[in-house]
Design a protein around this motif. Structure first.
Motif, PDB file in Angstrom:
ATOM      1  N   THR A   1       3.261  -5.646   4.392  1.00 21.50           N
ATOM      2  CA  THR A   1       2.044  -5.673   3.592  1.00 21.50           C
ATOM      3  C   THR A   1       1.319  -4.351   3.747  1.00 21.50           C
ATOM      4  OG1 THR A   1       1.853  -8.039   3.932  1.00 21.50           O
ATOM      5  CG2 THR A   1      -0.134  -6.895   3.203  1.00 21.50           C
ATOM      6  N   VAL A   2       0.968  -3.728   2.633  1.00 23.80           N
ATOM      7  CA  VAL A   2       0.232  -2.466   2.648  1.00 23.80           C
ATOM      8  C   VAL A   2      -1.246  -2.774   2.830  1.00 23.80           C
ATOM      9  CG1 VAL A   2      -0.343  -0.399   1.323  1.00 23.80           C
ATOM     10  CG2 VAL A   2       1.943  -1.369   1.196  1.00 23.80           C
ATOM     11  N   SER A   3      -1.908  -1.974   3.644  1.00 23.79           N
ATOM     12  CA  SER A   3      -3.312  -2.208   3.963  1.00 23.79           C
ATOM     13  C   SER A   3      -4.134  -0.979   3.595  1.00 23.79           C
ATOM     14  CB  SER A   3      -3.436  -2.507   5.460  1.00 23.79           C
ATOM     15  OG  SER A   3      -4.757  -2.756   5.814  1.00 23.79           O
ATOM     16  N   LEU A   4      -4.550  -0.919   2.330  1.00 19.68           N
ATOM     17  CA  LEU A   4      -5.356   0.208   1.850  1.00 19.68           C
ATOM     18  C   LEU A   4      -6.825  -0.186   1.759  1.00 19.68           C
ATOM     19  CD1 LEU A   4      -3.142   1.595  -1.029  1.00 19.68           C
ATOM     20  CD2 LEU A   4      -3.614   2.672   1.157  1.00 19.68           C
ATOM     21  N   PRO A   5      -7.720   0.778   1.910  1.00 19.40           N
ATOM     22  CA  PRO A   5      -9.137   0.470   1.730  1.00 19.40           C
ATOM     23  C   PRO A   5      -9.438   0.145   0.267  1.00 19.40           C
ATOM     24  CG  PRO A   5      -8.830   2.690   2.630  1.00 19.40           C
ATOM     25  CD  PRO A   5      -7.496   2.146   2.306  1.00 19.40           C
ATOM     26  N   SER A   6     -10.363  -0.772   0.053  1.00 19.31           N
ATOM     27  CA  SER A   6     -10.811  -1.053  -1.316  1.00 19.31           C
ATOM     28  C   SER A   6     -12.291  -1.400  -1.299  1.00 19.31           C
ATOM     29  CB  SER A   6      -9.997  -2.202  -1.926  1.00 19.31           C
ATOM     30  OG  SER A   6     -10.246  -3.396  -1.224  1.00 19.31           O
ATOM     31  N   ILE A   7     -12.947  -1.082  -2.400  1.00 18.98           N
ATOM     32  CA  ILE A   7     -14.371  -1.356  -2.566  1.00 18.98           C
ATOM     33  C   ILE A   7     -14.548  -2.106  -3.873  1.00 18.98           C
ATOM     34  CG2 ILE A   7     -16.660  -0.325  -2.890  1.00 18.98           C
ATOM     35  CD1 ILE A   7     -15.738   2.017  -1.198  1.00 18.98           C
ATOM     36  N   ALA A   8     -15.383  -3.149  -3.845  1.00 19.13           N
ATOM     37  CA  ALA A   8     -15.645  -3.937  -5.053  1.00 19.13           C
ATOM     38  C   ALA A   8     -17.143  -3.967  -5.331  1.00 19.13           C
ATOM     39  CB  ALA A   8     -15.117  -5.355  -4.871  1.00 19.13           C
ATOM     40  N   LEU A   9     -17.492  -4.003  -6.611  1.00 17.91           N
ATOM     41  CA  LEU A   9     -18.887  -4.103  -7.045  1.00 17.91           C
ATOM     42  C   LEU A   9     -19.096  -5.439  -7.739  1.00 17.91           C
ATOM     43  CD1 LEU A   9     -19.257  -0.574  -8.686  1.00 17.91           C
ATOM     44  CD2 LEU A   9     -19.858  -1.231  -6.369  1.00 17.91           C
TER      45      LEU A   9
ATOM     46  N   THR B   1       9.323   5.689  12.118  1.00 18.48           N
ATOM     47  CA  THR B   1       8.762   5.205  13.377  1.00 18.48           C
ATOM     48  C   THR B   1       7.396   4.592  13.106  1.00 18.48           C
ATOM     49  OG1 THR B   1       8.274   5.751  15.694  1.00 18.48           O
ATOM     50  CG2 THR B   1       7.591   7.367  14.034  1.00 18.48           C
ATOM     51  N   THR B   2       6.954   3.742  14.013  1.00 21.77           N
ATOM     52  CA  THR B   2       5.602   3.195  13.921  1.00 21.77           C
ATOM     53  C   THR B   2       4.720   3.698  15.052  1.00 21.77           C
ATOM     54  OG1 THR B   2       6.279   1.223  15.175  1.00 21.77           O
ATOM     55  CG2 THR B   2       6.340   1.074  12.757  1.00 21.77           C
ATOM     56  N   ASN B   3       5.293   4.520  15.943  1.00 20.86           N
ATOM     57  CA  ASN B   3       4.540   4.964  17.108  1.00 20.86           C
ATOM     58  C   ASN B   3       4.796   6.442  17.367  1.00 20.86           C
ATOM     59  OD1 ASN B   3       2.973   4.898  19.438  1.00 20.86           O
ATOM     60  ND2 ASN B   3       4.702   4.311  20.727  1.00 20.86           N
ATOM     61  N   LEU B   4       3.819   7.267  17.061  1.00 19.50           N
ATOM     62  CA  LEU B   4       3.908   8.698  17.349  1.00 19.50           C
ATOM     63  C   LEU B   4       3.400   8.912  18.767  1.00 19.50           C
ATOM     64  CD1 LEU B   4       2.655  10.184  13.962  1.00 19.50           C
ATOM     65  CD2 LEU B   4       5.018   9.864  14.750  1.00 19.50           C
ATOM     66  N   ASP B   5       4.297   9.296  19.682  1.00 14.63           N
ATOM     67  CA  ASP B   5       3.967   9.386  21.097  1.00 14.63           C
ATOM     68  C   ASP B   5       4.598  10.634  21.711  1.00 14.63           C
ATOM     69  OD1 ASP B   5       3.074   8.760  23.659  1.00 14.63           O
ATOM     70  OD2 ASP B   5       4.731   7.366  24.053  1.00 14.63           O
ATOM     71  N   GLY B   6       4.285  11.791  21.142  1.00 21.74           N
ATOM     72  CA  GLY B   6       4.783  13.045  21.671  1.00 21.74           C
ATOM     73  C   GLY B   6       6.294  13.063  21.775  1.00 21.74           C
TER      74      GLY B   6
ATOM     75  N   THR C   1       7.615  14.418   4.805  1.00 19.10           N
ATOM     76  CA  THR C   1       7.058  13.259   5.502  1.00 19.10           C
ATOM     77  C   THR C   1       6.160  12.461   4.572  1.00 19.10           C
ATOM     78  OG1 THR C   1       5.824  12.534   7.459  1.00 19.10           O
ATOM     79  CG2 THR C   1       5.067  14.555   6.402  1.00 19.10           C
ATOM     80  N   VAL C   2       6.037  11.169   4.865  1.00 21.73           N
ATOM     81  CA  VAL C   2       5.094  10.311   4.168  1.00 21.73           C
ATOM     82  C   VAL C   2       4.652   9.224   5.141  1.00 21.73           C
ATOM     83  CG1 VAL C   2       6.775   8.689   3.156  1.00 21.73           C
ATOM     84  CG2 VAL C   2       4.616   9.139   1.976  1.00 21.73           C
ATOM     85  N   THR C   3       3.411   8.761   4.992  1.00 20.69           N
ATOM     86  CA  THR C   3       2.838   7.729   5.848  1.00 20.69           C
ATOM     87  C   THR C   3       2.485   6.522   4.995  1.00 20.69           C
ATOM     88  OG1 THR C   3       1.887   9.432   7.273  1.00 20.69           O
ATOM     89  CG2 THR C   3       0.981   7.202   7.484  1.00 20.69           C
ATOM     90  N   ILE C   4       2.959   5.341   5.403  1.00 16.90           N
ATOM     91  CA  ILE C   4       2.629   4.094   4.715  1.00 16.90           C
ATOM     92  C   ILE C   4       1.669   3.303   5.601  1.00 16.90           C
ATOM     93  CG2 ILE C   4       3.527   1.867   3.915  1.00 16.90           C
ATOM     94  CD1 ILE C   4       4.342   4.065   2.091  1.00 16.90           C
ATOM     95  N   PRO C   5       0.498   2.935   5.081  1.00 17.43           N
ATOM     96  CA  PRO C   5      -0.447   2.145   5.878  1.00 17.43           C
ATOM     97  C   PRO C   5      -0.040   0.669   5.871  1.00 17.43           C
ATOM     98  CG  PRO C   5      -1.393   2.652   3.752  1.00 17.43           C
ATOM     99  CD  PRO C   5      -0.057   3.308   3.789  1.00 17.43           C
ATOM    100  N   GLY C   6       0.669   0.241   6.898  1.00 24.00           N
ATOM    101  CA  GLY C   6       1.102  -1.148   7.002  1.00 24.00           C
ATOM    102  C   GLY C   6       0.040  -2.025   7.634  1.00 24.00           C
ATOM    103  N   GLU C   7       0.187  -3.306   7.468  1.00 21.02           N
ATOM    104  CA  GLU C   7      -0.763  -4.273   8.013  1.00 21.02           C
ATOM    105  C   GLU C   7      -0.856  -4.184   9.536  1.00 21.02           C
ATOM    106  OE1 GLU C   7      -1.839  -8.719   6.701  1.00 21.02           O
ATOM    107  OE2 GLU C   7       0.229  -8.413   7.335  1.00 21.02           O
ATOM    108  N   GLN C   8       0.258  -3.860  10.187  1.00 20.82           N
ATOM    109  CA  GLN C   8       0.294  -3.747  11.646  1.00 20.82           C
ATOM    110  C   GLN C   8       0.093  -2.308  12.130  1.00 20.82           C
ATOM    111  OE1 GLN C   8       0.453  -6.556  13.488  1.00 20.82           O
ATOM    112  NE2 GLN C   8       0.417  -7.598  11.513  1.00 20.82           N
ATOM    113  N   GLY C   9      -0.207  -1.392  11.223  1.00 24.34           N
ATOM    114  CA  GLY C   9      -0.381   0.014  11.572  1.00 24.34           C
ATOM    115  C   GLY C   9       0.478   0.887  10.680  1.00 24.34           C
ATOM    116  N   ASN C  10       0.339   2.190  10.846  1.00 21.66           N
ATOM    117  CA  ASN C  10       1.063   3.134   9.997  1.00 21.66           C
ATOM    118  C   ASN C  10       2.555   3.142  10.284  1.00 21.66           C
ATOM    119  OD1 ASN C  10      -1.196   3.976   8.632  1.00 21.66           O
ATOM    120  ND2 ASN C  10      -1.557   5.733   9.950  1.00 21.66           N
TER     121      ASN C  10
END
Length: 195
Positions: A150-158, A98-103, A76-85
């Motif tokens: 679009t991938v939506s990853l966290p980023s930090i800038a200084l 899938t984009t919706n894990l619902d049991g 398995t792999v998870t891609i963080p998309g702009e509209q959700g995983n």
């Protein structure tokens, strides 16, 4: 290396006896979100938690329709998309997403049907910065694809990104939240702790 606290068992209580953990994916944007693959035929193969393993939910969904627990799931792999995983699994009958894990209501759709088809997909992996998916098959080689979003990853800038001790530095973040209690937000640069 040393853990900051002791190891804690977070085993899946509903996992079938005799099945084994084949793959574990920790979400690249939320360490409490984990997907686990238990690889065996005729068992619930995909489990998910969003609370760090306190509770688990089987999310095999339509891969095990009609009471027939479906294909052997391998990775398995998870891609963080702009509209959700976007969740991908490699199975003994191809690659699904899938984009919706619902049991038991989770709806998995087969991907790359003309390229990979029903070949065994032993491994799926991703390059998170651009959403590239790599699939390793049994007998058909490797395939590369993109989920097209679009991938939506966290980023930090200084700002500035270089400076001297006691100079003011501004930290900004996107897709990332600092704790609301300032004392819980400790930032370390090498061996120097900012406050």
């Amino acid at each position: 290396h040393q853990a900051t606290s002791g190891a804690e068992e977070i085993s899946i209580p509903d996992a079938a006896s005799g099945a084994y953990i084949h793959d574990i994916e920790v979400s690249p944007t939320n360490a409490d979100e984990i997907t686990v693959i238990i690889s065996n035929y005729e068992t619930e193969s995909i489990y998910h938690t969003s609370d760090g393993g306190e509770t688990w939910q089987g999310v095999e969904g339509n891969l095990g329709d009609n009471g027939d627990l479906g294909p052997s799931v391998r990775s398995t792999v998870t891609i963080p998309g702009e509209q959700g995983n976007i969740y991908f699994v490699g199975t003994s009958t191809g690659i699904y997403s899938t984009t919706n894990l619902d049991g038991s209501n989770t709806s998995w759709e087969q991907e790359a049907t003309n390229e990979i088809g029903y070949a065994v997909v032993e491994q799926v992996n991703a390059r998170y910065n651009d959403g590239t998916i790599i699939a390793g098959t049994h007998g058909l080689g490797m395939y590369r694809g993109s989920f097209g979003g679009t991938v939506s990853l966290p980023s930090i800038a200084l700002d500035p990104n270089e400076g001297r001790a006691e100079e003011k530095i501004t930290i900004s973040a996107s897709n990332f939240e600092f704790n609301s209690s300032p004392e819980d937000n400790e930032v370390t640069f090498g061996t120097v702790t900012a406050n």
